[in-house]
Design a protein around this motif. Structure first.
Motif, short mmCIF file in Angstrom:
data_model
loop_
_atom_site.label_atom_id
_atom_site.label_comp_id
_atom_site.label_asym_id
_atom_site.label_seq_id
_atom_site.Cartn_x
_atom_site.Cartn_y
_atom_site.Cartn_z
N VAL A 108 -11.91 -6.76 43.25
CA VAL A 108 -10.62 -6.50 42.60
C VAL A 108 -9.47 -6.74 43.58
O VAL A 108 -8.49 -7.39 43.22
N PRO A 109 -9.56 -6.30 44.86
CA PRO A 109 -8.46 -6.61 45.79
C PRO A 109 -8.26 -8.12 46.00
O PRO A 109 -7.13 -8.58 46.11
N GLU A 110 -9.33 -8.89 46.02
CA GLU A 110 -9.19 -10.35 46.17
C GLU A 110 -8.53 -10.95 44.93
O GLU A 110 -7.68 -11.84 45.05
N LEU A 111 -8.91 -10.49 43.75
CA LEU A 111 -8.28 -10.97 42.52
C LEU A 111 -6.81 -10.57 42.49
O LEU A 111 -5.96 -11.35 42.05
N GLN A 112 -6.50 -9.38 42.98
CA GLN A 112 -5.10 -8.94 43.05
C GLN A 112 -4.30 -9.86 43.96
O GLN A 112 -3.16 -10.20 43.67
N GLN A 113 -4.91 -10.30 45.07
CA GLN A 113 -4.24 -11.25 45.98
C GLN A 113 -3.97 -12.58 45.28
O GLN A 113 -2.91 -13.17 45.46
N ILE A 114 -4.92 -13.05 44.49
CA ILE A 114 -4.71 -14.29 43.73
C ILE A 114 -3.55 -14.09 42.75
O ILE A 114 -2.69 -14.97 42.62
N PHE A 115 -3.51 -12.94 42.09
CA PHE A 115 -2.37 -12.62 41.21
C PHE A 115 -1.06 -12.74 41.98
O PHE A 115 -0.12 -13.39 41.53
N HIS A 116 -0.99 -12.07 43.13
CA HIS A 116 0.26 -12.06 43.90
C HIS A 116 0.68 -13.46 44.35
O HIS A 116 1.87 -13.76 44.37
N LYS A 117 -0.28 -14.31 44.71
CA LYS A 117 0.04 -15.68 45.11
C LYS A 117 0.73 -16.45 44.00
O LYS A 117 1.45 -17.40 44.25
N HIS A 118 0.50 -16.02 42.76
CA HIS A 118 1.08 -16.71 41.60
C HIS A 118 2.20 -15.92 40.95
O HIS A 118 2.63 -16.23 39.84
N GLY A 119 2.69 -14.91 41.64
CA GLY A 119 3.82 -14.14 41.13
C GLY A 119 3.47 -13.15 40.04
O GLY A 119 4.35 -12.68 39.32
N LEU A 120 2.19 -12.86 39.88
CA LEU A 120 1.75 -11.91 38.86
C LEU A 120 1.74 -10.51 39.46
O LEU A 120 0.93 -10.21 40.34
N SER A 121 2.63 -9.68 38.99
CA SER A 121 2.75 -8.34 39.55
C SER A 121 1.90 -7.31 38.85
O SER A 121 1.85 -6.15 39.28
N ALA A 122 1.22 -7.69 37.79
CA ALA A 122 0.39 -6.74 37.04
C ALA A 122 -0.67 -6.15 37.95
O ALA A 122 -1.27 -6.84 38.78
N LYS A 123 -0.89 -4.87 37.80
CA LYS A 123 -1.88 -4.16 38.59
C LYS A 123 -3.25 -4.29 37.91
O LYS A 123 -3.39 -3.95 36.73
N ILE A 124 -4.22 -4.78 38.65
CA ILE A 124 -5.58 -4.86 38.12
C ILE A 124 -6.23 -3.51 38.31
O ILE A 124 -6.36 -3.01 39.43
N LYS A 125 -6.60 -2.89 37.22
CA LYS A 125 -7.17 -1.54 37.25
C LYS A 125 -8.68 -1.56 37.49
O LYS A 125 -9.25 -0.58 37.92
N GLY A 126 -9.32 -2.68 37.18
CA GLY A 126 -10.77 -2.74 37.35
C GLY A 126 -11.34 -3.97 36.71
O GLY A 126 -10.61 -4.90 36.34
N ALA A 127 -12.66 -3.98 36.57
CA ALA A 127 -13.36 -5.10 35.98
C ALA A 127 -14.49 -4.57 35.10
O ALA A 127 -15.01 -3.48 35.33
N THR A 128 -14.86 -5.37 34.11
CA THR A 128 -16.01 -5.00 33.28
C THR A 128 -17.28 -5.15 34.10
O THR A 128 -17.31 -5.86 35.10
#
Length: 84
Positions: free
Chosen positions: A63-83
């Motif tokens: 999840v932290p790695e996916l959050q970093q990918i989000f941030h690289k693309h300007g996505l500020s949404a917080k990832i709460k988890g994964a299925t």
């Protein structure tokens, strides 16, 4: 009662697309298609959803790695988890 907006998010075909990936395989996993990212930004701005990753990417990235990918693309949404 508090209302929650939750988005179960896939990456392949949602934040990227096959043509874009084929043209830029060297950019994987940062290969997100800007038009798709912009559409998700509009959803995020309107709903401020909690994001749950339902993509196969959850098997290869934390999840932290996916959050970093989000941030690289300007996505500020917080990832709460994964299925699971």
């Amino acid at each position: 009662m508090k209302k929650y907006n939750i988005v179960f998010l896939d990456f392949d075909g949602v934040l990227n697309n096959e043509r874009h990936f084929r043209e830029r395989p060297h950019l994987y996993p940062e290969c997100l298609y800007c038009d798709n990212v912009e559409a998700f930004l509009r959803v995020n701005a309107r709903l401020s959803p909690e994001v749950i990753i339902s993509s196969a990417w959850r098997l290869f990235y934390t999840v932290p790695e996916l959050q970093q990918i989000f941030h690289k693309h300007g996505l500020s949404a917080k990832i709460k988890g994964a299925t699971s």
